[in-house]
Design a protein around this motif. Structure first.
Motif, mmCIF file in Angstrom:
data_model
loop_
_atom_site.group_PDB
_atom_site.id
_atom_site.type_symbol
_atom_site.label_atom_id
_atom_site.label_comp_id
_atom_site.label_asym_id
_atom_site.label_seq_id
_atom_site.Cartn_x
_atom_site.Cartn_y
_atom_site.Cartn_z
ATOM 1 N N GLY A 193 0.755 -1.036 -0.325
ATOM 2 C CA GLY A 193 -0.016 -0.166 -0.254
ATOM 3 C C GLY A 193 0.945 1.781 0.449
ATOM 4 O O GLY A 193 0.324 2.634 0.440
ATOM 5 N N GLY A 194 2.239 0.961 -0.585
ATOM 6 C CA GLY A 194 3.317 2.183 -1.399
ATOM 7 C C GLY A 194 3.557 2.863 0.709
ATOM 8 O O GLY A 194 3.428 4.266 0.469
ATOM 9 N N MET A 195 3.326 1.886 1.714
ATOM 10 C CA MET A 195 3.465 3.285 3.097
ATOM 11 C C MET A 195 2.401 3.614 4.048
ATOM 12 O O MET A 195 2.502 3.613 4.927
ATOM 13 N N VAL A 196 1.062 4.418 2.701
ATOM 14 C CA VAL A 196 0.961 5.134 3.445
ATOM 15 C C VAL A 196 -1.043 4.047 3.140
ATOM 16 O O VAL A 196 -2.602 4.768 3.618
ATOM 17 N N MET A 197 -1.237 3.260 2.580
ATOM 18 C CA MET A 197 -2.790 2.448 2.470
ATOM 19 C C MET A 197 -2.283 0.824 3.339
ATOM 20 O O MET A 197 -1.595 0.430 3.172
ATOM 21 N N GLY A 198 -3.650 0.115 3.093
ATOM 22 C CA GLY A 198 -3.756 -0.915 3.258
ATOM 23 C C GLY A 198 -3.999 -1.574 5.067
ATOM 24 O O GLY A 198 -4.034 -0.749 5.680
ATOM 25 N N ASN A 199 -4.087 -3.139 5.227
ATOM 26 C CA ASN A 199 -4.027 -3.250 6.416
ATOM 27 C C ASN A 199 -3.888 -4.733 6.298
ATOM 28 O O ASN A 199 -3.619 -5.457 5.108
ATOM 29 N N ALA A 200 -3.955 -5.261 7.972
ATOM 30 C CA ALA A 200 -3.326 -6.310 7.983
ATOM 31 C C ALA A 200 -4.556 -7.275 7.491
ATOM 32 O O ALA A 200 -3.845 -8.505 7.995
ATOM 33 N N TRP A 201 -5.660 -7.011 7.658
ATOM 34 C CA TRP A 201 -6.490 -8.541 7.217
ATOM 35 C C TRP A 201 -6.926 -8.563 6.004
ATOM 36 O O TRP A 201 -6.948 -9.804 5.495
ATOM 37 N N SER A 202 -7.032 -7.480 5.408
ATOM 38 C CA SER A 202 -7.409 -8.202 3.702
ATOM 39 C C SER A 202 -5.803 -8.656 3.246
ATOM 40 O O SER A 202 -6.588 -9.475 2.021
ATOM 41 N N VAL A 203 -5.208 -9.083 2.678
ATOM 42 C CA VAL A 203 -3.955 -9.601 2.418
ATOM 43 C C VAL A 203 -4.372 -10.992 3.210
ATOM 44 O O VAL A 203 -3.581 -11.823 2.028
ATOM 45 N N LEU A 204 -4.666 -11.538 3.651
ATOM 46 C CA LEU A 204 -4.753 -12.814 4.930
ATOM 47 C C LEU A 204 -5.589 -14.006 3.795
ATOM 48 O O LEU A 204 -4.591 -15.072 3.998
ATOM 49 N N PRO A 205 -6.647 -13.810 3.187
ATOM 50 C CA PRO A 205 -7.246 -14.839 2.337
ATOM 51 C C PRO A 205 -5.906 -15.242 1.485
ATOM 52 O O PRO A 205 -5.400 -17.098 1.647
ATOM 53 N N ARG A 206 -4.990 -14.369 1.049
ATOM 54 C CA ARG A 206 -4.483 -14.909 0.445
ATOM 55 C C ARG A 206 -3.484 -15.404 0.478
ATOM 56 O O ARG A 206 -3.264 -16.669 -0.171
ATOM 57 N N VAL A 207 -3.091 -15.416 1.705
ATOM 58 C CA VAL A 207 -1.356 -16.013 2.701
ATOM 59 C C VAL A 207 -1.679 -17.138 3.430
ATOM 60 O O VAL A 207 -1.332 -18.208 3.117
ATOM 61 N N LEU A 208 -2.556 -17.619 3.412
ATOM 62 C CA LEU A 208 -4.272 -18.285 4.112
ATOM 63 C C LEU A 208 -3.661 -19.843 3.021
ATOM 64 O O LEU A 208 -3.518 -20.800 3.496
ATOM 65 N N ASN A 209 -4.039 -18.796 1.906
ATOM 66 C CA ASN A 209 -4.619 -20.235 1.258
ATOM 67 C C ASN A 209 -3.049 -20.713 0.291
ATOM 68 O O ASN A 209 -2.963 -21.949 0.154
ATOM 69 N N ASP A 210 -1.582 -20.018 0.161
ATOM 70 C CA ASP A 210 -1.083 -20.242 -0.991
ATOM 71 C C ASP A 210 -0.437 -21.023 0.536
ATOM 72 O O ASP A 210 0.851 -21.658 -0.117
ATOM 73 N N TRP A 211 -0.401 -20.884 1.431
ATOM 74 C CA TRP A 211 1.280 -20.757 2.425
ATOM 75 C C TRP A 211 1.064 -21.470 3.348
ATOM 76 O O TRP A 211 1.192 -23.224 3.686
ATOM 77 N N ALA A 212 -0.266 -21.169 4.317
ATOM 78 C CA ALA A 212 -0.252 -21.482 5.976
ATOM 79 C C ALA A 212 -1.274 -23.031 5.764
ATOM 80 O O ALA A 212 -0.652 -24.078 6.496
ATOM 81 N N GLU A 213 -2.051 -22.953 4.749
ATOM 82 C CA GLU A 213 -2.552 -24.148 5.067
ATOM 83 C C GLU A 213 -1.777 -25.345 4.449
ATOM 84 O O GLU A 213 -1.700 -26.471 4.510
ATOM 85 N N PRO A 214 -1.627 -25.479 3.038
ATOM 86 C CA PRO A 214 -0.600 -26.392 2.216
ATOM 87 C C PRO A 214 0.901 -26.586 3.476
ATOM 88 O O PRO A 214 1.283 -27.762 3.206
ATOM 89 N N LEU A 215 1.835 -25.883 3.342
ATOM 90 C CA LEU A 215 2.837 -25.782 4.355
ATOM 91 C C LEU A 215 2.375 -26.095 5.672
ATOM 92 O O LEU A 215 3.300 -25.899 6.131
ATOM 93 N N GLY A 216 1.524 -25.695 5.946
ATOM 94 C CA GLY A 216 1.234 -25.830 7.817
ATOM 95 C C GLY A 216 1.879 -24.589 8.872
ATOM 96 O O GLY A 216 2.945 -25.054 9.323
ATOM 97 N N MET A 217 1.420 -23.644 7.863
ATOM 98 C CA MET A 217 2.381 -22.214 8.679
ATOM 99 C C MET A 217 1.404 -21.717 9.360
ATOM 100 O O MET A 217 0.653 -21.820 8.941
ATOM 101 N N ALA A 218 1.971 -21.077 9.993
ATOM 102 C CA ALA A 218 1.300 -20.083 10.465
ATOM 103 C C ALA A 218 1.605 -18.753 10.815
ATOM 104 O O ALA A 218 2.743 -18.205 9.718
ATOM 105 N N VAL A 219 0.941 -18.072 10.293
ATOM 106 C CA VAL A 219 0.558 -16.164 9.999
ATOM 107 C C VAL A 219 0.242 -15.049 11.081
ATOM 108 O O VAL A 219 -0.312 -15.719 11.598
ATOM 109 N N LEU A 220 1.760 -14.501 11.541
ATOM 110 C CA LEU A 220 0.890 -13.304 12.215
ATOM 111 C C LEU A 220 1.822 -12.012 10.737
ATOM 112 O O LEU A 220 2.845 -11.910 10.440
#
Length: 327
Positions: A95-122
């Protein structure tokens, strides 16, 4: 000036997007752009991120940098894996250091990495510029890293398998965080995932000018983002530290392995390629992918395009190798 062609699938999606999304951001309209982003950007709830029980999700407030507010983290992990410590992805949104939030990015991160790799995310809700300029956002991320490692048992994570990552501005923060952790003797980072990272305030690369206004963004907007983030530091001056603009680092030795990917048709192309090359010159490990015909954040705008699917699969394979997770 000739420009590389867009991938045909990506070009169709780009042509259909609302041009207002890519209007130049200036110091004069920045506050209005921020307000519009807050109103328009999705912010899934904890329940929505849990996706019917697939993920265990919680919002945490942890100590921030000295004298600063607490940092909000969105914690998520695949359900049913409480019996063993999981590797951790500490993720910084774009978000260019000026926009975005920690919630909106999570669905893709969880589907791509957390579930297939058994990985926690913060996912880190760092403070945004210009309200909080450098070093505030980066220090928020460092405070999150330190807290996570110190509370590894409580979080159910493996403190020896912590990866930092992010896209665009978040990728720049992840690269700066890896440098800062190295130089402060902070928590060991196993790897860094830098997706089209924002790395160089000088914006001197050929691609920066070649793709301005053709890619997602232009020189005016990127200048506004850098000026907002750097605050009292003058953009392009010798005073800008490498933790703010990692391409300025003169010593890239001793860093964790890096995965860097970028599009051939985006403004950040050349600074990303240069950063990978600088890591190699320093004797480090970097895997670089330049996706043909791709613009900035292409896989977010066109997730079903073949090149987007290839990019996401390649990132996941790299993480699988890094973490030693069986197929």
């Amino acid at each position: 000036m000739p420009v590389p062609p867009f991938d045909p699938e990506l070009a169709v999606v780009l042509a259909a997007l609302d041009p207002e999304m890519f209007a130049s951001v200036t110091p004069e309209n920045l506050l209005a752009v921020q307000a519009r982003d807050v109103a328009a950007r999705t912010r899934p709830t904890v329940e929505e991120l849990g996706d019917g029980g697939r993920f265990e999700v919680a919002e945490l407030s942890v100590p921030g940098p000295s004298g600063a507010p607490e940092v909000t983290l969105v914690s998520a992990r695949p359900a049913g894996l409480a019996g063993r410590p999981l590797p951790l992805m500490l993720y910084m949104h774009g978000g260019g250091m000026v926009m975005g939030n920690a919630w909106s990015v999570l669905p893709r991160v969880l589907n791509d990495w957390a579930e297939p790799l058994g990985m926690a995310v913060l996912s880190v809700e760092y403070r945004l510029a210009p309200q909080t300029p450098y070093p505030g956002p980066l220090e928020d991320c460092y405070a999150a890293l330190v807290w996570a490692v110190e509370h590894a048992a409580e979080l159910g994570i493996d403190p020896d398998r912590v990866v930092v990552g992010g896209k665009s501005a978040g990728g720049g923060l992840a690269a700066g965080l890896a440098l800062l952790a190295r130089d402060r003797g902070g928590p060991a980072v196993l790897g860094q995932v830098l997706l089209c990272p924002m790395l160089d305030d000088r914006m001197e690369g050929f691609s920066t000018h070649q793709m301005s206004g053709i890619d997602i963004g232009d020189l005016t907007s990127h200048t506004t983002f850098w000026q907002a983030y750097l605050g009292d530091l003058r953009q392009g001056s010798a005073d800008v530290p490498p933790y703010a603009a990692p391409t300025r680092a003169t010593d890239l030795s001793g860093l964790p392995p890096a995965y860097i990917d970028v599009g051939s048709a985006e403004m950040f192309r050349d600074e990303n390629v240069a950063y990978a090359d600088a890591i190699w010159r320093a004797g480090g490990r970097a895997e670089l992918h330049v996706w043909p015909g791709a613009y900035h954040s292409f896989d977010g705008f066109a997730p079903d395009a073949a090149v987007s699917q290839d990019a996401r699969a390649t990132r996941t394979r790299w993480l699988r190798r890094l973490l030693g997770v069986a197929q």
